[in-house]
Design a protein around this motif. Structure first.
Motif, PDB file in Angstrom:
ATOM      1  N   LEU A  70      39.252  42.727  30.009  1.00 62.47           N
ATOM      2  CA  LEU A  70      39.918  41.656  30.760  1.00 62.47           C
ATOM      3  C   LEU A  70      40.370  40.535  29.832  1.00 62.47           C
ATOM      4  N   LEU A  71      39.535  40.194  28.876  1.00 63.67           N
ATOM      5  CA  LEU A  71      39.915  39.169  27.898  1.00 63.67           C
ATOM      6  C   LEU A  71      41.115  39.626  27.075  1.00 63.67           C
ATOM      7  N   LEU A 130      34.363  39.696  38.676  1.00 68.21           N
ATOM      8  CA  LEU A 130      33.678  40.981  38.600  1.00 68.21           C
ATOM      9  C   LEU A 130      32.375  40.935  39.373  1.00 68.21           C
ATOM     10  N   GLY A 131      32.096  42.046  40.050  1.00 67.52           N
ATOM     11  CA  GLY A 131      30.805  42.252  40.674  1.00 67.52           C
ATOM     12  C   GLY A 131      30.390  43.689  40.446  1.00 67.52           C
ATOM     13  N   THR A 132      29.318  44.097  41.079  1.00 71.32           N
ATOM     14  CA  THR A 132      28.949  45.509  41.104  1.00 71.32           C
ATOM     15  C   THR A 132      28.658  45.893  42.538  1.00 71.32           C
ATOM     16  N   ASP A 133      28.808  47.177  42.821  1.00 70.35           N
ATOM     17  CA  ASP A 133      28.581  47.686  44.174  1.00 70.35           C
ATOM     18  C   ASP A 133      27.795  48.982  44.062  1.00 70.35           C
ATOM     19  N   THR A 134      26.567  48.945  44.566  1.00 74.53           N
ATOM     20  CA  THR A 134      25.714  50.122  44.648  1.00 74.53           C
ATOM     21  C   THR A 134      25.639  50.586  46.104  1.00 74.53           C
ATOM     22  N   GLY A 135      25.257  49.655  46.978  1.00 77.63           N
ATOM     23  CA  GLY A 135      25.157  49.966  48.403  1.00 77.63           C
ATOM     24  C   GLY A 135      26.010  49.073  49.277  1.00 77.63           C
ATOM     25  N   SER A 177      41.629  36.903  45.607  1.00 79.12           N
ATOM     26  CA  SER A 177      42.132  36.208  46.789  1.00 79.12           C
ATOM     27  C   SER A 177      43.477  36.748  47.234  1.00 79.12           C
ATOM     28  N   ARG A 178      44.113  37.557  46.383  1.00 84.71           N
ATOM     29  CA  ARG A 178      45.413  38.141  46.694  1.00 84.71           C
ATOM     30  C   ARG A 178      45.384  39.639  46.399  1.00 84.71           C
ATOM     31  N   ALA A 179      46.057  40.417  47.250  1.00 85.96           N
ATOM     32  CA  ALA A 179      46.070  41.867  47.084  1.00 85.96           C
ATOM     33  C   ALA A 179      46.731  42.280  45.774  1.00 85.96           C
ATOM     34  N   SER A 180      47.764  41.556  45.366  1.00 88.92           N
ATOM     35  CA  SER A 180      48.459  41.906  44.127  1.00 88.92           C
ATOM     36  C   SER A 180      47.567  41.701  42.906  1.00 88.92           C
ATOM     37  N   VAL A 185      44.316  43.844  38.352  1.00 85.29           N
ATOM     38  CA  VAL A 185      43.061  44.060  37.629  1.00 85.29           C
ATOM     39  C   VAL A 185      42.786  45.556  37.522  1.00 85.29           C
ATOM     40  N   GLY A 186      43.059  46.291  38.603  1.00 86.81           N
ATOM     41  CA  GLY A 186      42.889  47.738  38.566  1.00 86.81           C
ATOM     42  C   GLY A 186      43.775  48.401  37.535  1.00 86.81           C
ATOM     43  N   ASP A 187      44.986  47.869  37.349  1.00 85.12           N
ATOM     44  CA  ASP A 187      45.892  48.420  36.337  1.00 85.12           C
ATOM     45  C   ASP A 187      45.284  48.336  34.947  1.00 85.12           C
ATOM     46  N   VAL A 188      44.434  47.337  34.729  1.00 85.82           N
ATOM     47  CA  VAL A 188      43.791  47.156  33.424  1.00 85.82           C
ATOM     48  C   VAL A 188      42.518  47.991  33.302  1.00 85.82           C
ATOM     49  N   LEU A 189      41.714  48.035  34.352  1.00 84.74           N
ATOM     50  CA  LEU A 189      40.382  48.611  34.250  1.00 84.74           C
ATOM     51  C   LEU A 189      40.290  50.093  34.603  1.00 84.74           C
ATOM     52  N   LEU A 190      41.177  50.581  35.451  1.00 86.79           N
ATOM     53  CA  LEU A 190      41.066  51.951  35.933  1.00 86.79           C
ATOM     54  C   LEU A 190      41.676  52.950  34.949  1.00 86.79           C
ATOM     55  N   PRO A 191      41.142  54.157  34.910  1.00 88.99           N
ATOM     56  CA  PRO A 191      41.745  55.182  34.057  1.00 88.99           C
ATOM     57  C   PRO A 191      43.122  55.565  34.584  1.00 88.99           C
TER      58      PRO A 191
END
Length: 398
Positions: A70-71, A130-135, A177-180, A185-191
């Protein structure tokens, strides 16, 4: 927003703020973000929501790859945010560092365990977090605080240098706060990969029946608008054995992993925990191996069933949470009842490894409730694109 911004809702961990300026150019340039305090940032102690954890761990030697990405994409880190102790809770309460205020409903819990990240975004302190989601630890705070949140497909985003809870369930998610912004962020982090058309829309009957009437009524009107994006909606039973069975199997499988991940530290340090957390670890320690084995077997069958249903691009739709955020003065027993009712729904994606986006689609008694869209593992980019189009149809912040 200047460095050292005022924390109006108690979202950030107390003490000196961990701040890092991002690259001068990149796809996330000029965006600010925050990080749940279970991701390592070099030179800072990862507190994991508990003073005894912070006391017994040295400052991080390196920064988590997800934070570095992200940085390097141009985003600027504004600080680390509060979490429920060892990420083992859904209300967002932290008796040691203070429970963040829910900016959308100040008399209610913000949701956990990624409570600080959700509060920071909902308060406008950062553009994403950023957060994490387990359950359900991204999806539920997103629903409670009236913002967008994503639990990616399991294994899609790097969790190196992040504290574990249930490794075969843990995912690194984020709020916006915005869908875009959620998509960017997904464009950066996702494969790479996973784009393409999605549909049809599948209404998960069990989850709609599980929601209280006010929640279901508030959200069902959105279906017609989502159909403009994904086509006519079908109704199906995805969990004919019942959501209670999903919850019980998820709880057993997660508990076994939680104790395997953290039990040795709990036994050695004997930490002091806030309400409910110690009890969860005691229950995790006491989990019958045979029950956990049955839960793992159930998980395998459920995953096969749901992934087969979604293999052609179908998208599940259901209330993210059956109720709005509980009020701050609610009894512990009532909190537990909400937790169990909620995790029967969040276990759908958790057990099957799905990607799921929660959209801030409605309000009930003045408090937000989220609507979830879930797709097959690996279809994260396509789901984020659909979520952005759905947000436009619902007249949400795009």
């Amino acid at each position: 927003m200047p460095l050292g911004l005022e924390d109006s809702v108690g979202a950030f961990v107390p003490g000196d703020r961990v701040e890092l300026v991002g690259a001068t150019a990149g796809p996330l340039a000029e965006l600010d973000f925050a990080v749940k305090d279970l991701f390592d940032v070099a030179g800072a102690t990862t507190g994991y929501g508990n003073p005894d954890w912070a006391r017994t761990h040295a400052p991080a030697a390196a920064t988590a790859p997800i934070v570095m990405a992200l940085l390097q994409a141009g985003a600027t880190l504004r600080g680390k945010t509060k979490t429920v102790e060892l990420a083992y809770g859904l209300t967002g309460e932290n008796v040691w560092y203070g429970t963040p205020i829910n900016p959308a409903a100040p008399d209610r819990f913000p949701g956990g365990s990624s409570c600080g990240s959700a509060a920071a975004v909902a308060a406008g302190l950062v553009d994403f977090a950023l957060g994490t989601d387990t359950g359900g630890s991204v999806r539920i705070p997103a629903s409670y605080c009236g913002i967008f949140g994503i639990r990616p497909s399991w294994g899609a985003v790097n969790l190196t240098a992040a504290c574990p809870l249930g490794p075969s369930f843990d995912t690194a998610g984020w709020f916006a706060s915005r869908a875009s912004v959620l998509r960017r962020v997904g464009d950066v982090l996702l494969p790479p990969g996973g784009e393409g058309a999605l549909g049809p829309l599948v209404k998960v009957q069990e989850a709609w029946v599980n929601a209280v009437p006010h929640t279901a009524t508030a959200l069902v009107g959105a279906i017609a608008k989502i159909e403009r994006v994904l086509g006519p909606c079908l109704s199906m039973h995805v969990a004919p054995e019942g959501l209670t069975q999903l919850f019980e199997n998820f709880r057993a499988a997660q508990a076994e992993e939680a104790w395997a991940s953290l039990g040795s530290w709990v036994e050695a340090i004997r930490p002091t925990f806030g309400p409910g957390v110690g009890e969860r670890f005691a229950a995790a320690k006491a989990t019958d191996p045979a029950v956990a084995a049955e839960a793992r077997a159930f998980r395998g069958l459920f995953r096969q069933r749901v992934q087969a249903l979604l293999a052609g691009g179908a998208v599940l739709v259901y209330p993210t949470s059956p109720v709005p955020a509980p009020r701050l003065d609610v009894a512990l027993e009532a909190q537990q009842a909400v937790r169990e009712r909620t995790m029967g729904v969040t276990a759908i994606a958790g057990l099957a490894g799905l990607c799921e986006v929660s959209l801030p689609a409605a309000r009930v008694n003045g408090a937000p409730v989220g609507l979830s869209l879930a797709a097959a593992p690996g279809r994260d980019r396509a789901l984020l694109a659909v979520a952005e189009r759905v947000a436009a149809e619902l007249r949400l912040a795009v």
